[in-house]
Scaffold this motif. Structure first.
Motif, PDB file in Angstrom:
ATOM      1  N   ALA A  75      38.427 -79.658  12.823  1.00  0.00           N
ATOM      2  CA  ALA A  75      38.736 -80.755  11.903  1.00  0.00           C
ATOM      3  C   ALA A  75      38.288 -82.070  12.513  1.00  0.00           C
ATOM      4  O   ALA A  75      38.310 -82.260  13.738  1.00  0.00           O
ATOM      5  CB  ALA A  75      40.231 -80.804  11.593  1.00  0.00           C
ATOM      6  N   ILE A  76      37.875 -82.979  11.646  1.00  0.00           N
ATOM      7  CA  ILE A  76      37.508 -84.342  12.028  1.00  0.00           C
ATOM      8  C   ILE A  76      38.355 -85.280  11.174  1.00  0.00           C
ATOM      9  O   ILE A  76      38.300 -85.226   9.942  1.00  0.00           O
ATOM     10  CB  ILE A  76      36.014 -84.616  11.795  1.00  0.00           C
ATOM     11  N   LEU A  77      39.142 -86.103  11.833  1.00  0.00           N
ATOM     12  CA  LEU A  77      40.037 -87.022  11.128  1.00  0.00           C
ATOM     13  C   LEU A  77      39.620 -88.454  11.425  1.00  0.00           C
ATOM     14  O   LEU A  77      39.545 -88.861  12.589  1.00  0.00           O
ATOM     15  CB  LEU A  77      41.492 -86.806  11.558  1.00  0.00           C
ATOM     16  N   LEU A  78      39.353 -89.204  10.374  1.00  0.00           N
ATOM     17  CA  LEU A  78      39.028 -90.624  10.496  1.00  0.00           C
ATOM     18  C   LEU A  78      40.204 -91.430   9.961  1.00  0.00           C
ATOM     19  O   LEU A  78      40.577 -91.306   8.795  1.00  0.00           O
ATOM     20  CB  LEU A  78      37.761 -90.958   9.724  1.00  0.00           C
ATOM     21  N   VAL A  79      40.796 -92.249  10.826  1.00  0.00           N
ATOM     22  CA  VAL A  79      41.942 -93.087  10.462  1.00  0.00           C
ATOM     23  C   VAL A  79      41.477 -94.537  10.447  1.00  0.00           C
ATOM     24  O   VAL A  79      41.026 -95.063  11.467  1.00  0.00           O
ATOM     25  CB  VAL A  79      43.107 -92.908  11.452  1.00  0.00           C
ATOM     26  N   GLU A  80      41.598 -95.167   9.305  1.00  0.00           N
ATOM     27  CA  GLU A  80      41.175 -96.558   9.145  1.00  0.00           C
ATOM     28  C   GLU A  80      42.392 -97.414   8.820  1.00  0.00           C
ATOM     29  O   GLU A  80      43.235 -97.030   8.004  1.00  0.00           O
ATOM     30  CB  GLU A  80      40.139 -96.667   8.023  1.00  0.00           C
ATOM     31  N   GLN A  81      42.483 -98.566   9.480  1.00  0.00           N
ATOM     32  CA  GLN A  81      43.611 -99.471   9.241  1.00  0.00           C
ATOM     33  C   GLN A  81      43.106-100.906   9.122  1.00  0.00           C
ATOM     34  O   GLN A  81      42.675-101.505  10.109  1.00  0.00           O
ATOM     35  CB  GLN A  81      44.649 -99.373  10.357  1.00  0.00           C
ATOM     36  N   PRO A  82      43.157-101.479   7.927  1.00  0.00           N
ATOM     37  CA  PRO A  82      42.734-102.876   7.763  1.00  0.00           C
ATOM     38  C   PRO A  82      43.648-103.826   8.536  1.00  0.00           C
ATOM     39  O   PRO A  82      44.863-103.648   8.579  1.00  0.00           O
ATOM     40  CB  PRO A  82      42.849-103.104   6.248  1.00  0.00           C
ATOM     41  N   GLY A  83      43.042-104.826   9.154  1.00  0.00           N
ATOM     42  CA  GLY A  83      43.802-105.830   9.885  1.00  0.00           C
ATOM     43  C   GLY A  83      44.162-105.460  11.300  1.00  0.00           C
ATOM     44  O   GLY A  83      44.820-106.243  11.994  1.00  0.00           O
ATOM     45  N   LEU A  84      43.746-104.284  11.768  1.00  0.00           N
ATOM     46  CA  LEU A  84      44.090-103.847  13.123  1.00  0.00           C
ATOM     47  C   LEU A  84      43.241-104.588  14.150  1.00  0.00           C
ATOM     48  O   LEU A  84      42.020-104.697  14.000  1.00  0.00           O
ATOM     49  CB  LEU A  84      43.881-102.338  13.254  1.00  0.00           C
ATOM     50  N   HIS A  85      43.897-105.101  15.210  1.00  0.00           N
ATOM     51  CA  HIS A  85      43.212-105.786  16.299  1.00  0.00           C
ATOM     52  C   HIS A  85      43.496-105.067  17.615  1.00  0.00           C
ATOM     53  O   HIS A  85      44.445-104.281  17.724  1.00  0.00           O
ATOM     54  CB  HIS A  85      43.657-107.247  16.395  1.00  0.00           C
ATOM     55  N   ALA A  86      42.680-105.371  18.601  1.00  0.00           N
ATOM     56  CA  ALA A  86      42.863-104.752  19.914  1.00  0.00           C
ATOM     57  C   ALA A  86      44.206-105.133  20.522  1.00  0.00           C
ATOM     58  O   ALA A  86      44.833-104.336  21.226  1.00  0.00           O
ATOM     59  CB  ALA A  86      41.716-105.158  20.841  1.00  0.00           C
ATOM     60  N   SER A  87      44.678-106.340  20.253  1.00  0.00           N
ATOM     61  CA  SER A  87      45.968-106.772  20.798  1.00  0.00           C
ATOM     62  C   SER A  87      47.122-105.937  20.250  1.00  0.00           C
ATOM     63  O   SER A  87      48.142-105.761  20.929  1.00  0.00           O
ATOM     64  CB  SER A  87      46.194-108.253  20.483  1.00  0.00           C
ATOM     65  N   ASP A  88      46.981-105.413  19.029  1.00  0.00           N
ATOM     66  CA  ASP A  88      48.039-104.566  18.464  1.00  0.00           C
ATOM     67  C   ASP A  88      48.191-103.274  19.260  1.00  0.00           C
ATOM     68  O   ASP A  88      49.313-102.794  19.468  1.00  0.00           O
ATOM     69  CB  ASP A  88      47.724-104.244  17.000  1.00  0.00           C
ATOM     70  N   LEU A  89      47.080-102.722  19.711  1.00  0.00           N
ATOM     71  CA  LEU A  89      47.147-101.491  20.500  1.00  0.00           C
ATOM     72  C   LEU A  89      47.678-101.759  21.904  1.00  0.00           C
ATOM     73  O   LEU A  89      48.378-100.927  22.476  1.00  0.00           O
ATOM     74  CB  LEU A  89      45.759-100.843  20.572  1.00  0.00           C
ATOM     75  N   ARG A  90      47.336-102.925  22.459  1.00  0.00           N
ATOM     76  CA  ARG A  90      47.837-103.257  23.799  1.00  0.00           C
ATOM     77  C   ARG A  90      49.342-103.479  23.804  1.00  0.00           C
ATOM     78  O   ARG A  90      50.007-103.245  24.811  1.00  0.00           O
ATOM     79  CB  ARG A  90      47.125-104.502  24.328  1.00  0.00           C
ATOM     80  N   ARG A  91      49.886-103.956  22.686  1.00  0.00           N
ATOM     81  CA  ARG A  91      51.317-104.252  22.632  1.00  0.00           C
ATOM     82  C   ARG A  91      52.177-103.036  22.339  1.00  0.00           C
ATOM     83  O   ARG A  91      53.404-103.142  22.343  1.00  0.00           O
ATOM     84  CB  ARG A  91      51.570-105.321  21.563  1.00  0.00           C
ATOM     85  N   LEU A  92      51.564-101.903  22.080  1.00  0.00           N
ATOM     86  CA  LEU A  92      52.357-100.693  21.870  1.00  0.00           C
ATOM     87  C   LEU A  92      53.097-100.325  23.152  1.00  0.00           C
ATOM     88  O   LEU A  92      52.615-100.564  24.261  1.00  0.00           O
ATOM     89  CB  LEU A  92      51.454 -99.541  21.438  1.00  0.00           C
ATOM     90  N   SER A  93      54.253 -99.732  22.996  1.00  0.00           N
ATOM     91  CA  SER A  93      55.039 -99.327  24.162  1.00  0.00           C
ATOM     92  C   SER A  93      54.300 -98.231  24.929  1.00  0.00           C
ATOM     93  O   SER A  93      53.520 -97.469  24.351  1.00  0.00           O
ATOM     94  CB  SER A  93      56.413 -98.829  23.709  1.00  0.00           C
ATOM     95  N   PRO A  94      54.526 -98.131  26.236  1.00  0.00           N
ATOM     96  CA  PRO A  94      53.818 -97.110  27.029  1.00  0.00           C
ATOM     97  C   PRO A  94      54.077 -95.684  26.563  1.00  0.00           C
ATOM     98  O   PRO A  94      53.242 -94.807  26.787  1.00  0.00           O
ATOM     99  CB  PRO A  94      54.350 -97.346  28.451  1.00  0.00           C
ATOM    100  N   ASP A  95      55.227 -95.442  25.935  1.00  0.00           N
ATOM    101  CA  ASP A  95      55.525 -94.087  25.466  1.00  0.00           C
ATOM    102  C   ASP A  95      55.097 -93.866  24.015  1.00  0.00           C
ATOM    103  O   ASP A  95      55.544 -92.911  23.374  1.00  0.00           O
ATOM    104  CB  ASP A  95      57.021 -93.798  25.605  1.00  0.00           C
ATOM    105  N   ALA A  96      54.232 -94.731  23.485  1.00  0.00           N
ATOM    106  CA  ALA A  96      53.736 -94.551  22.121  1.00  0.00           C
ATOM    107  C   ALA A  96      52.898 -93.276  22.031  1.00  0.00           C
ATOM    108  O   ALA A  96      52.280 -92.839  23.004  1.00  0.00           O
ATOM    109  CB  ALA A  96      52.915 -95.763  21.687  1.00  0.00           C
ATOM    110  N   HIS A  97      52.879 -92.701  20.840  1.00  0.00           N
ATOM    111  CA  HIS A  97      52.166 -91.439  20.652  1.00  0.00           C
ATOM    112  C   HIS A  97      50.664 -91.615  20.878  1.00  0.00           C
ATOM    113  O   HIS A  97      50.004 -90.716  21.406  1.00  0.00           O
ATOM    114  CB  HIS A  97      52.430 -90.913  19.240  1.00  0.00           C
ATOM    115  N   LEU A  98      50.128 -92.764  20.494  1.00  0.00           N
ATOM    116  CA  LEU A  98      48.694 -92.998  20.662  1.00  0.00           C
ATOM    117  C   LEU A  98      48.308 -92.987  22.136  1.00  0.00           C
ATOM    118  O   LEU A  98      47.285 -92.407  22.521  1.00  0.00           O
ATOM    119  CB  LEU A  98      48.312 -94.327  20.013  1.00  0.00           C
ATOM    120  N   HIS A  99      49.118 -93.611  22.983  1.00  0.00           N
ATOM    121  CA  HIS A  99      48.820 -93.636  24.413  1.00  0.00           C
ATOM    122  C   HIS A  99      48.869 -92.234  25.015  1.00  0.00           C
ATOM    123  O   HIS A  99      48.026 -91.870  25.848  1.00  0.00           O
ATOM    124  CB  HIS A  99      49.813 -94.550  25.131  1.00  0.00           C
TER     125      HIS A  99
END
Length: 292
Positions: A66-90
């Motif tokens: 499977a290939i999944l493409l997730v698109e999110q309007p308005g997403l910035h790099a700072s939003d990913l940096r501010r996620l908690s260390p135990d976030a699922h994405l990390h």
């Protein structure tokens, strides 16, 4: 004062440089040549659409279930940096066999919607996969043993401050739910998570750009029509783009740094005077002068 102005100008230029960018994060549950072959740093002319085309057009892209493409309007790099260390994405990025992260990728001027649609259709046809352009784990059931090409859109990020961080935490949980359902049906998968500008911003940008004039040859006369020299209504700032960010920065530097330095130098030069010589020569004798 001058140092503060230089810092303000530097931060303004940096903000303008990253204003039309978004992150692209990709990972795979198994070794992926499509990701491993990407350079750690992209060329300056690369944009989001060209990067996604490069990943999805790789020779080994069809090996994934499977290939999944997730698109999110308005997403910035700072939003990913501010996620908690135990976030699922990390945790997904750290545990993946192959992963790539590009925090500041320029957005394609025409958007990536049409480009992605055609690329996903091409991948689905080439890999003989089932194409789902609006994937939702709550309403879509994936078939075991069938390859899938999925597209998913997360809500637009329009909040700010603590509300934006809370929204990102909620979106991270939604993404975790979708990936959990995906892993159960398709263990070997590749995920691309990208930011994109809001569609409304594209409409504003397109409205600011004048339409390309069309030539009509149906009613060409033997004589040339008179040239229309009427200027657009409004002041000069509406007719021409004069106050660009570079010009504003140059004016700030000139008025608040260069001009005070020049005026200070002129005042220093003006304060220099030729002192009047008031000391009397030691060899001068008043009595001898009187006798003469």
């Amino acid at each position: 004062m001058a140092a503060r102005l230089l810092l303000v100008a530097a931060f303004a230029n940096a903000a303008l440089a990253y204003s039309n960018t978004g992150p692209v994060v990709a990972w795979a549950s198994s070794s992926s040549y499509a990701l491993d072959s990407l350079p750690s740093r992209l060329d300056s002319d690369a944009h989001s659409a060209s990067l996604l085309e490069s990943i999805l057009s790789s020779d080994d892209i069809c090996k994934h279930d499977a290939i999944l493409l997730v698109e999110q309007p308005g997403l910035h790099a700072s939003d990913l940096r501010r996620l908690s260390p135990d976030a699922h994405l990390h945790s997904k990025l750290s545990s993946s066999y192959s992963a790539r992260q590009y925090p500041y990728i320029p957005n394609h001027h025409g958007g990536i919607g049409d480009t992605l649609s055609s690329v996903l259709e091409s991948v689905s046809s080439r890999c003989n996969s089932r194409l789902l352009k609006h994937y939702s784990p709550e309403h879509t059931e994936l078939e075991h043993g069938v390859k899938h090409v999925l597209s998913m859109t997360l809500p637009h990020l329009s909040e700010s401050g603590s509300a934006r961080m809370s929204a990102m935490d909620h979106h991270d949980k939604s993404l975790a739910s979708a990936l959990s359902s995906l892993s159960a049906s398709c263990p070997d998968h590749l995920v691309i998570y990208t930011g994109s500008p809001h569609p409304a911003s594209h409409k504003r940008q397109e409205s600011d750009v004048p339409d390309r004039p069309s030539l009509d040859f149906s009613s060409v006369s033997s004589s040339f029509a008179p040239t229309n020299t009427t200027l657009p209504a409004g002041g000069i700032l509406k007719r021409y783009q004069i106050l660009t960010p570079g010009l504003i920065t140059g004016l700030l530097v000139a008025f608040f740094i260069l001009i005070p330095i020049v005026l200070g130098g002129m005042n220093a030069l003006a304060s220099i005077q030729n002192p009047v010589r008031t000391d009397v020569s030691k060899s001068f004798n008043a009595q001898e002068r009187k006798n003469q």
